[in-house]
Write an enzyme that holds these catalytic residues in place. Structure first.
Site, mmCIF file in Angstrom:
data_model
loop_
_atom_site.group_PDB
_atom_site.id
_atom_site.type_symbol
_atom_site.label_atom_id
_atom_site.label_comp_id
_atom_site.label_asym_id
_atom_site.label_seq_id
_atom_site.Cartn_x
_atom_site.Cartn_y
_atom_site.Cartn_z
ATOM 1 N N GLY A 21 0.832 -1.209 0.000
ATOM 2 C CA GLY A 21 0.000 0.000 0.000
ATOM 3 C C GLY A 21 0.863 1.253 0.000
ATOM 4 N N GLY A 24 -0.603 4.841 -0.739
ATOM 5 C CA GLY A 24 -1.659 5.383 0.118
ATOM 6 C C GLY A 24 -1.167 6.534 0.984
ATOM 7 N N ASP A 47 1.985 -1.552 -4.618
ATOM 8 C CA ASP A 47 0.597 -1.090 -4.514
ATOM 9 C C ASP A 47 -0.181 -1.734 -5.657
ATOM 10 O OD1 ASP A 47 -0.597 1.639 -2.861
ATOM 11 O OD2 ASP A 47 -1.855 0.696 -4.371
ATOM 12 N N ILE A 48 -1.485 -1.611 -5.597
ATOM 13 C CA ILE A 48 -2.317 -2.206 -6.645
ATOM 14 C C ILE A 48 -2.277 -1.364 -7.917
ATOM 15 C CG2 ILE A 48 -4.498 -1.085 -6.005
ATOM 16 C CD1 ILE A 48 -5.705 -4.027 -6.288
ATOM 17 N N TYR A 155 -15.175 -1.527 9.181
ATOM 18 C CA TYR A 155 -13.748 -1.231 9.311
ATOM 19 C C TYR A 155 -13.262 -1.545 10.735
ATOM 20 C CZ TYR A 155 -9.543 1.737 9.486
ATOM 21 O OH TYR A 155 -8.275 2.218 9.648
ATOM 22 N N LYS A 159 -10.625 -4.352 12.014
ATOM 23 C CA LYS A 159 -9.397 -3.999 12.748
ATOM 24 C C LYS A 159 -9.335 -4.746 14.085
ATOM 25 C CE LYS A 159 -7.185 -1.307 9.927
ATOM 26 N NZ LYS A 159 -5.913 -1.769 9.357
#
Ligand code: SER
Length: 330
Positions: A21, A24, A47-48, A155, A159
């Site tokens: 990531g 980001g 990253d994507i 979310y 987490k």
């Protein structure tokens, strides 16, 4: 040095750090900070998607979908990765729109990394948790490290489950995983996306570009926040702390600055005098209302000497100075 020691030493010298990531909000700045410290070629950014920021290409960059277990393993093997900074997640506001996608992405990517550590392909993982693990039944002021945790967002649920998995892999398989419950993060180099705390970044852009902003959280909705410079320092300090100092293997509470939209507006007004702030709370208000207002981070202070540096006004000065230059405004 004995022959075996020499081999061990040489192998470790060649090991690298991987950022998942890397494009980001956190990944961008973390990658740049890690490269400044360890050298461009020692830090593999993934990253994507391709990075917008050209600086991220100054060291190795690979396209990787973090939910692809094989792809993650292949990159870890190819670059002899030692430490993985896992910064892939769908945040709270977007997560409410795509609950199953949020769960799948947030959980699978973490479990892939934990499995690689269990199999000793990698040695260490940093994975962020969030203030979103807390819920409406948690005490709002000075929220303790341990206590009631009943998150009401997907979310937050992901987490909290992730924290349990981290501790489980540590206890069962001796995986060296370290984690912080980040507050809302404020940064100028890269933008957040899909979070409930994003207003505190947007407000600076709009103050400079338009002189006014309409907040999607209400005037006195206080949340725990932190400037990115402090968050990056905390992340690296915890990940590099001596093993024996890391007592919490779920995730550490971390505190920076608690404020509401009205106070950040007042702080901006000191520098942009005509700044106008309005409020139009939307669905994110309810998410914010379920989170703490301030965090007790005494465990992090005690275990690895954590201390934050930025307050609201020093953050505002730094944000506006850097954003003015970035946006090429006079
Ligand atoms: N900044 C995150 C969000 O708003 C909280 O960790 O979703």
């Amino acid at each position: 040095m004995s022959y075996l020691n020499l081999i061990y030493h040489t192998q470790n010298m060649n090991r690298t750090t991987l950022v998942l990531g890397a494009c980001g909000q956190i990944g961008t700045e973390l990658t740049l900070s890690l490269r400044a410290k360890y050298g461009n070629n020692k830090v593999i950014a993934t990253d994507i998607k391709e990075p917008d920021l050209i600086e991220l290409k100054e060291g190795p960059f690979e396209i990787l979908d973090a939910s692809d277990a094989r792809g993650m393993r292949a990159i870890c093997e190819k670059y002899n990765v030692d430490t993985v900074y896992h910064l892939v997640a769908m945040l709270s506001a977007t997560g409410e729109k795509f609950p199953m996608k949020a769960w799948d992405l947030n959980m699978q990517s973490l479990l892939h990394a934990l499995e690689l550590a269990k199999e000793k392909v990698i040695k260490k993982i940093f994975w962020p948790s969030s203030i979103a693990v807390f819920g409406p039944t948690t005490p709002k002021q000075n929220t303790p490290q341990q206590g009631v945790m009943e998150p009401s967002t997907v979310y937050g649920i992901s987490k909290l489950a992730g924290e349990r998995w981290c501790e489980y892999y540590h206890n069962k398989y001796n995986v060296d995983v370290r984690s912080i419950r980040y507050p809302g993060l404020i940064s100028w180099k890269s933008q957040p996306g899909g979070g409930t705390t994003d207003y505190a970044v947007e407000i600076y852009y709009k103050a400079l570009e338009e002189g006014k902003y309409t907040s999607f959280l209400s005037e006195h909705r206080t949340l725990p926040m932190m400037y990115m410079a402090d968050a990056i320092r905390a992340t690296m300090e915890l990940t590099e702390a001596p093993l024996e100092n890391v007592k919490i293997r779920s995730s550490y509470n971390l505190a920076g600055i608690s404020f509401d939209p009205a106070s950040i507006g007042a702080s901006i007004k000191k520098i942009v005098p005509g700044f106008e702030l309005n409020f139009k709370p939307d669905y994110r208000e309810e998410i914010a209302a379920s989170w703490p207002e301030s965090i007790d981070d005494s465990q992090a202070r005690m275990d690895w000497n954590w201390t934050s540096k930025f307050d609201l006004d020093s953050m505002t000065v730094d944000m506006l100075t850097n954003l003015r230059a970035k946006l090429q405004l006079s």
